[in-house]
Design an enzyme around this catalytic site. Structure first.
Site, short mmCIF file in Angstrom:
data_model
loop_
_atom_site.label_atom_id
_atom_site.label_comp_id
_atom_site.label_asym_id
_atom_site.label_seq_id
_atom_site.Cartn_x
_atom_site.Cartn_y
_atom_site.Cartn_z
N ASP A 9 7.43 23.30 26.84
CA ASP A 9 7.07 24.27 27.86
C ASP A 9 5.65 23.92 28.28
OD1 ASP A 9 6.06 26.46 29.23
OD2 ASP A 9 6.93 27.95 27.88
N ASP A 33 5.54 28.07 38.41
CA ASP A 33 4.44 28.89 38.93
C ASP A 33 4.40 30.25 38.23
OD1 ASP A 33 2.29 29.36 40.74
OD2 ASP A 33 3.62 30.55 41.99
N THR A 118 11.28 19.87 41.72
CA THR A 118 12.69 19.64 41.36
C THR A 118 13.42 20.93 40.99
OG1 THR A 118 12.03 19.18 39.06
CG2 THR A 118 12.23 17.30 40.55
#
Length: 337
Positions: A9, A33, A118
């Protein structure tokens, strides 16, 4: 090593700069984001983001990292994929280029990227990966920085269908049958001994072995001792016409590690480091196996790592970033040190 691909992560990665796939407006977006805002501290990060204002695709700007284990968050706006005919690729190139250059301006020693655009923006993952690797490669040729590409899982990490198909076919073709030592090509120094029945695959994967020394005394055998790995490596570098910096960068080797190798005659590299140098020097299979044998490293037809390296070398593909992407895809250690 200068370049790494890791499964993690991105909000948990330690780096001087963490790259965020930012919303062009002053607002919290989705995906990466949203995760970065949550981990960094939403209110403080949003207040800092307001000072930047609206951003256009391909731009990059920075804020403090707040609660992240980093100094900066570099915000870059990726392209929304339409059909590939609306400058999507050029914009994505710009995202990586400007983010990397901004990190250099901020004197960062490390930077962590997600695979930009992506997710919800729909950029094809295999093309996005190639663009990321191309820009990272170009940057690291002239900069000293640790660049980390962070993916959540290997399923989110895609190579081209053709490359995956070719590699899997190669592994299936050459990895199923046991190749017996009697079939191996025998390599010793710069000389080669081949048995008439030897086949091409055996020659490529055969471990370097010693020649027949029957009838020789121990002293005579020991007199045949050749260069160490370190001695042979630097002879090959000299013969290549490349300088040291070019070689260690092409090998994804840290400058400090390279300095230790140069100073230590009996240096014993790990397999992934030794192979990385062979890739940087664009050695063919016999020359690569010879170099590795001097570090007491052999190749095995039962090793997926060895088969993947053999696939790329026999196809004369020496792009270490492309090779590392394939190794990561198949759960193997990537090249470098």
């Amino acid at each position: 090593m200068p370049f790494q691909i890791i499964r993690n992560d991105i909000t948990k990665v330690k780096a001087d700069a963490i790259v965020n796939t930012a919303n062009p407006d002053v607002a919290v977006g989705r995906g990466t984001d949203c995760a970065i805002y949550h981990a960094a501290g939403r209110d403080r990060l949003l207040a800092a983001r307001k000072k930047i204002g609206i951003m256009h695709p391909g731009q990059a700007a920075h804020t403090p990292a707040f609660n992240l284990n980093a100094k900066y968050i570099i915000h870059t706006v990726g392209p929304a994929w339409i059909d590939g005919n609306h400058d999507e690729r050029e914009i994505l190139h710009s995202c990586y280029e400007k983010s990397l250059n901004l990190a250099a301006e901020l004197s960062c020693r490390s930077i962590a990227f997600p695979l930009i655009a992506t997710g919800s923006y729909g950029f094809p993952k295999d093309e996005a990966l190639q663009i990321a690797l191309a820009e990272i490669d170009k940057f690291l040729l002239s900069h000293e920085m640790e660049v980390i590409l962070v993916v959540l899982g290997r399923k989110a990490f895609e190579l081209s269908e053709k490359l995956v198909g070719d590699i899997e076919e190669y592994i299936d073709e050459h990895g199923i049958a046991e190749l017996h030592e009697a079939e191996y090509g025998i390599w010793y120094g710069s000389e080669r001994w081949e048995r008439p029945e030897q086949n091409k695959t055996s020659a490529m994967l055969g471990a370097p072995l010693f020649p027949d020394v029957s009838g020789m005394s121990l002293d005579e055998i020991l007199e045949r001792s050749e260069d160490t790995f370190q001695q042979k490596l630097f002879k090959l570098i000299e013969e290549s016409g490349m300088d040291d910096v070019t070689v260690y960068k092409k090998a994804n080797i840290d400058r400090k590690v390279f300095s230790r190798i140069r100073c230590k005659k009996d240096y014993k590299p790990t397999k992934k480091t030794a192979v990385a140098f062979a890739i940087a020097l664009q050695l063919d299979m016999p020359a690569m196996l010879d170099l590795l044998s001097r570090a007491e490293i052999a190749f095995s037809p039962s090793s997926k790592f060895d088969l993947i390296i053999t696939y790329f070398v026999t196809n004369k593909v020496y792009d270490i970033y492309e090779i590392n992407a394939a190794l990561f895809k198949y759960g193997q250690p990537i090249l470098g040190a």
